[in-house]
Write an enzyme that holds these catalytic residues in place. Structure first.
Site, PDB file in Angstrom:
ATOM      1  CD  GLU A  69      -2.640   1.372   2.510  1.00 55.92           C
ATOM      2  OE1 GLU A  69      -2.582   0.492   3.386  1.00 55.92           O
ATOM      3  OE2 GLU A  69      -3.432   2.330   2.561  1.00 55.92           O
ATOM      4  CG  ASP A  89      -3.430  -2.508   4.337  1.00 56.27           C
ATOM      5  OD1 ASP A  89      -4.627  -2.287   4.094  1.00 56.27           O
ATOM      6  OD2 ASP A  89      -2.700  -1.713   4.992  1.00 56.27           O
ATOM      7  CB  ILE A  91      -1.410  -0.217   9.700  1.00 53.88           C
ATOM      8  CG1 ILE A  91      -0.084  -0.381  10.451  1.00 53.88           C
ATOM      9  CG2 ILE A  91      -2.567   0.003  10.697  1.00 53.88           C
ATOM     10  CD1 ILE A  91       0.273   0.790  11.359  1.00 53.88           C
ATOM     11  CG  ASP A  92      -7.141  -3.078   6.399  1.00 52.51           C
ATOM     12  OD1 ASP A  92      -7.165  -2.186   5.534  1.00 52.51           O
ATOM     13  OD2 ASP A  92      -8.132  -3.744   6.712  1.00 52.51           O
ATOM     14  CB  THR A  94      -4.239   3.982   8.842  1.00 54.23           C
ATOM     15  OG1 THR A  94      -3.428   2.989   8.214  1.00 54.23           O
ATOM     16  CG2 THR A  94      -3.356   5.114   9.313  1.00 54.23           C
ATOM     17  CG  ASP A 219      -7.872  -1.854   1.780  1.00 56.27           C
ATOM     18  OD1 ASP A 219      -8.277  -1.013   0.967  1.00 56.27           O
ATOM     19  OD2 ASP A 219      -7.098  -1.578   2.723  1.00 56.27           O
TER      20      ASP A 219
HETATM   21  O1  LIG Z   1      -6.389   1.688   6.828  1.00 55.01           O
HETATM   22  P1  LIG Z   1      -6.138   1.454   5.394  1.00 55.01           P
HETATM   23  O2  LIG Z   1      -5.078   0.455   5.090  1.00 55.01           O
HETATM   24  O3  LIG Z   1      -5.985   2.712   4.637  1.00 55.01           O
HETATM   25  O4  LIG Z   1      -7.443   0.724   4.785  1.00 55.01           O
HETATM   26  C1  LIG Z   1      -8.754   1.216   5.033  1.00 55.01           C
HETATM   27  C2  LIG Z   1      -9.215   2.065   3.874  1.00 55.01           C
HETATM   28  O5  LIG Z   1      -8.328   3.145   3.704  1.00 55.01           O
HETATM   29  C3  LIG Z   1     -10.612   2.596   4.177  1.00 55.01           C
HETATM   30  O6  LIG Z   1     -11.063   3.320   3.057  1.00 55.01           O
HETATM   31  C4  LIG Z   1     -11.594   1.501   4.463  1.00 55.01           C
HETATM   32  O7  LIG Z   1     -12.806   2.009   4.854  1.00 55.01           O
HETATM   33  C5  LIG Z   1     -11.076   0.621   5.546  1.00 55.01           C
HETATM   34  O8  LIG Z   1     -11.999  -0.439   5.739  1.00 55.01           O
HETATM   35  C6  LIG Z   1      -9.722   0.078   5.165  1.00 55.01           C
HETATM   36  O9  LIG Z   1      -9.292  -0.819   6.111  1.00 55.01           O
HETATM   37 MG   LIG Z   2      -6.187  -1.060   4.195  1.00 54.87          MG
HETATM   38 MG   LIG Z   3      -3.158   0.369   5.273  1.00 53.63          MG
END
Ligand SMILES: O=P(O)(O)O[C@H]1[C@H](O)[C@@H](O)[C@H](O)[C@@H](O)[C@@H]1O
Ligand SMILES: [Mg+2]
Ligand SMILES: [Mg+2]
Length: 290
Positions: A69, A89, A91-92, A94, A219
């Site tokens: 990512e 990813d 950190i999913d 964030t 994701d």
């Molecule tokens: O936290 P990240 O890796 O950016 O992924 C999230 C995504 O950016 C958001 O648009 C979604 O709603 C989240 O479910 C993802 O986990």
């Molecule tokens: Mg994510």
């Molecule tokens: Mg992320």
């Protein structure tokens, strides 16, 4: 023919190691940068965890490729080839990480010839390790997982995300999708703030379906195989075959529930993950792809 178990075992071990970096920063104040919108956040920890994961994998498997990512955010291409590829990813969730909302995950998928061989989703604060290997089942902390098998959408808990988009078309599309689902009716709608963990709950049977428009391949690439190996179904929101680069997904307990959701859920235009960002327009006003 390789069964890639050595790569899976290595992936699990580095996900657990890298989670120590996530947890060490979880309660601290964080420097936040914005990406595609005021709700699309990134921290130095996201970037550091991705560097840790990629350098460890590259040292062990120097010929393998990566789609990360934060590497893509820094300008790396997002192109899936037939080569062994790790889709990461770091950190999913964030936004959850920044707010200390305890649902943050490391998501790692592994593909060969564009087919996912395994997926790992490690929910760090919960210490829940979801994983699946193609043809060998899905597991949570070693316990086998089975999707609910629910066939009636009116008896479903449906998980989704509002995502990072904040333009009017995306917001009105996402909120009207939730309204139409509630009018079916369904038993409930939930959102944890991490697509990867959301989708893993379909594999546990604790939720019966998940859908999302606007997320990225990193994701959901790992959680897609986890749902499939738990006996669930994964498809595009238009009912066609799942395409991890399309930025649209439905994961469900059964084909009938997936089709019921495909009938009420509408998508808003999104640039594919593997489209050249310099050559396309998308979104309501044809704004340059975000
Ligand atoms: O936290 P990240 O890796 O950016 O992924 C999230 C995504 O950016 C958001 O648009 C979604 O709603 C989240 O479910 C993802 O986990
Ligand atoms: Mg994510
Ligand atoms: Mg992320």
């Amino acid at each position: 023919m390789s069964d890639w178990t050595d790569c899976l075992d290595f992936g699990v071990s580095i996900a657990k190691q890298a989670s120590e970096t996530v947890l060490a920063a979880f309660l601290l104040q964080k420097e936040v940068q914005l990406k595609s919108s005021p709700a699309d956040l990134v921290t130095e920890t996201d970037q550091r965890v991705e560097r840790i994961l990629i350098s460890a994998i590259r040292a062990r498997f120097p010929l393998h490729r990566f789609i990360g990512e934060e590497s893509v955010a820094a300008g790396e291409p997002c192109v899936l080839t037939d080569e062994p590829t790790w889709i990461i990813d770091p950190i999913d969730g964030t936004v959850n990480f920044v707010h200390r909302f305890p649902f943050v995950a490391i998501s790692i998928a592994f593909t060969v010839n564009k087919q996912t061989e395994f997926g790992i989703v490690y929910s760090c604060v919960e210490d829940k390790l979801f994983h699946a290997q193609r043809g060998r089942g899905a597991f949570l902390n070693g316990e086998k997982l089975q999707a609910s098998g629910q066939e009636d959408v009116s008896k479903c808990v449906v998980v989704t995300e509002i995502g990072a988009e904040r333009d009017d078309l995306a917001l009105s599309t996402m909120t009207s999708n939730i309204l139409r689902l509630l009018q079916l009716p369904v038993h409930g709608v939930r959102a944890l703030g991490t697509a990867a963990v959301d989708m893993c709950h379909v594999a546990t049977g604790g939720a019966d379906a998940y859908y999302h428009i606007g997320m990225h391949c990193w994701d959901i690439a790992a959680s897609a195989i986890i749902v499939q190996e738990a006996g669930g179904v994964v498809m595009d929101t238009d009912g066609s075959d799942f395409d991890m680069m399309s930025r649209r997904v439905i994961a469900a307990s059964s084909t009938s529930v997936a089709n019921s959701i495909a009938q009420v859920v509408q998508a808003f235009p999104c640039r594919r993950d593997d489209e050249d960002p310099t050559r396309c327009v998308c979104g309501a006003a044809g704004v340059k792809g975000v």
